[in-house]
Every structure is written in structure tokens, then in C-alpha cells.
Design a protein around this motif. Sequence first.
Motif, mmCIF file in Angstrom:
data_model
loop_
_atom_site.group_PDB
_atom_site.id
_atom_site.type_symbol
_atom_site.label_atom_id
_atom_site.label_comp_id
_atom_site.label_asym_id
_atom_site.label_seq_id
_atom_site.Cartn_x
_atom_site.Cartn_y
_atom_site.Cartn_z
ATOM 1 N N GLN A 121 0.817 -1.208 0.000
ATOM 2 C CA GLN A 121 0.000 0.000 0.000
ATOM 3 C C GLN A 121 0.857 1.267 0.000
ATOM 4 O OE1 GLN A 121 -3.161 -0.396 2.898
ATOM 5 N NE2 GLN A 121 -4.068 1.568 2.358
ATOM 6 N N LYS B 283 2.126 7.076 0.450
ATOM 7 C CA LYS B 283 1.001 6.176 0.687
ATOM 8 C C LYS B 283 0.115 6.212 -0.551
ATOM 9 C CE LYS B 283 -2.495 4.769 4.018
ATOM 10 N NZ LYS B 283 -3.121 5.022 5.330
ATOM 11 N N SER C 76 -2.948 5.539 -3.036
ATOM 12 C CA SER C 76 -4.402 5.330 -3.016
ATOM 13 C C SER C 76 -4.774 4.154 -3.912
ATOM 14 C CB SER C 76 -5.107 6.594 -3.505
ATOM 15 O OG SER C 76 -4.889 6.779 -4.898
ATOM 16 N N PRO C 77 -5.930 3.539 -3.681
ATOM 17 C CA PRO C 77 -6.375 2.445 -4.562
ATOM 18 C C PRO C 77 -6.450 2.859 -6.025
ATOM 19 C CG PRO C 77 -7.683 2.466 -2.548
ATOM 20 C CD PRO C 77 -6.828 3.716 -2.518
ATOM 21 N N ARG D 152 -2.914 3.009 -7.449
ATOM 22 C CA ARG D 152 -2.431 1.631 -7.525
ATOM 23 C C ARG D 152 -2.975 0.935 -8.768
ATOM 24 N NH1 ARG D 152 -4.251 -3.382 -5.601
ATOM 25 N NH2 ARG D 152 -2.633 -4.739 -4.741
ATOM 26 N N GLU E 279 -2.809 12.349 -10.412
ATOM 27 C CA GLU E 279 -3.023 11.819 -9.072
ATOM 28 C C GLU E 279 -1.743 11.653 -8.254
ATOM 29 O OE1 GLU E 279 -5.898 11.165 -7.531
ATOM 30 O OE2 GLU E 279 -7.017 11.934 -9.255
ATOM 31 N N GLN F 144 -0.418 12.134 -3.557
ATOM 32 C CA GLN F 144 -0.242 11.035 -2.604
ATOM 33 C C GLN F 144 0.532 11.532 -1.383
ATOM 34 O OE1 GLN F 144 -1.982 8.081 -3.730
ATOM 35 N NE2 GLN F 144 -2.472 9.851 -5.011
ATOM 36 N N THR G 72 -5.930 -4.761 1.194
ATOM 37 C CA THR G 72 -5.778 -4.149 -0.117
ATOM 38 C C THR G 72 -4.639 -4.742 -0.941
ATOM 39 O OG1 THR G 72 -4.400 -2.414 0.831
ATOM 40 C CG2 THR G 72 -6.743 -1.944 0.595
#
Length: 263
Positions: free
Chosen positions: A64, A105, A107-108, A111, A140, A144, A261
Motif C-alpha cells: 500500500q 502512501k 491510493s487504490p 495503484r 493523481e 499522494q 488491499t
Amino acid sequence: MIGLGLDGYDPDSQHDAAVAFRIRVVEDEQRIPLHQHRKGQLILALRGAITCEVENAMWMVPPQYAVWIPSQVAHSNKATPSAQLCFLFIEPNTVALPDRCCTLKISPLVRELILSLATKTREQLLLPATSRLVEALFDELPQQPQEQLQLPVSAHPKIRLMSETMAQEPAAWQTLTQWAHHFAMSERNLARLVVKETGLSFRRWRHQLQLILALQLLISGKSVQQTAQSLGYDSTTAFITMFRKGLGQTPARYITSLSTTSQ
């Protein structure tokens, strides 16, 4: 693709704005020695973990999360057995990412954008649809959040020896007194050296290393109690307190949130 070497592929041989590869590490732990790229590199952990080291710091990347390595920054990588990773190579000056190494970190959404890019063939990278995917990714990525999952180190031989030894034997080498005696110097002078070379007090520096090691152990399947014992904690509660101060959650909750996740 097996291993970390990309089967001899040179990411700098092409000038695509972004290109990604999904990597499955072979059973044994793998290490790539010091190297650098013209392109910036984002290393995303999908399962297992990877440790990246640059001249003055070490990053631990759990699922993640990703470590961002800017263009031309020399670094080495070490992945845990059976880790699954995704390497994203980005052409310099194409997206507003930090000019220093950092942990992000992920985000979905980001990813999935990276994983989708990793499925593209050479021919598909040239299609307008892929260009739009990359544009969305570049929109995006700068959003992050950064996380403090790095350990400041330095080229100073005493600091290097301390970090390497404490990483190998964390329960045996815990105190400033031990190290001062080992180096035949006063605790005050050693404490000053640690602050000078790392920017942290010995206690904070040791806790940051313990946090990185704890993540490695927990992700590999060790229980909270086993991890606390491996790090030299007499009390599991004291270890949980240290972990929560560092990452904002208890170890059990943190690892559960990662596993929901990861793939």
C-alpha cells in the motif's frame, strides 16, 4: 517477470513518459546493488516488502506504499522472499514529484492505474488510450501523502556499523551505553555524533529502525508478540505503544489494513 533485474531491460533506453513492470521475486531474498537511472523510479509494494537504500537513508516499503527515487539518485534494493512489486519508471520533468527520496502512501486509484499501465505492451504504450491513462496517473501522483518510513543513516563508519548491526541483532544492541563502550567513547560524544549524522537523538533513531524492522517481521507473518521479542522488548505493550506512536495504529490493526488491499 521473475527477479528484480527486469531480465536485462534498460528503462532508460526508451523515452516514454511512464512505463511500468509488475515483478514477482523468486523464493530467495533478492538484492540489487547500487545503481541509478535517468528516469525517476517509483517502487510499489503489492505483497511482501522492499527495502531501498540511498547515500544517507534507508526506506522500508510495505504493501500500500511506494518509495519514490528521483532521477539519477543512486540506490540499492532488497526484496523479501516471494514479494510482489511494481516498478514505475517516469521520464524526468514530466510530473511534479519531490526532488528527494520519500515514501508515498498510494491510493487504490493510483495503484490500479499503475497496475493497468504494467499490462501494456510496447505497441499499446503508443496508443491514445494509454496516453490518457498516464495523464490521469500524473494528475493523481503528486497528491499522494508522504509517510515517515525512512531511517537516516550516513557514510560515517560508526553510524553505518550501528545501523547494520542493530538491523541484524536488534535485541542484542539496544542502548547508547553498549555502543559507547564498544567504540571506547563517552555516551555524550556518541549521542552528539548520532544527532550530527542523522538529525535524530539516539532514542528516536533506534525507534525508527525498530519500526522498519517491525514492519518487515509483521509482514513476513510474525505475531505481534514474536516481533516484540525479536526487537528486544520485555513487554509487548511497550512495543505496541512505540508502534502506535510511529504509525498511528496498533500493529495488528495496521497489518490488517494492509492485507485487505494487497494482492
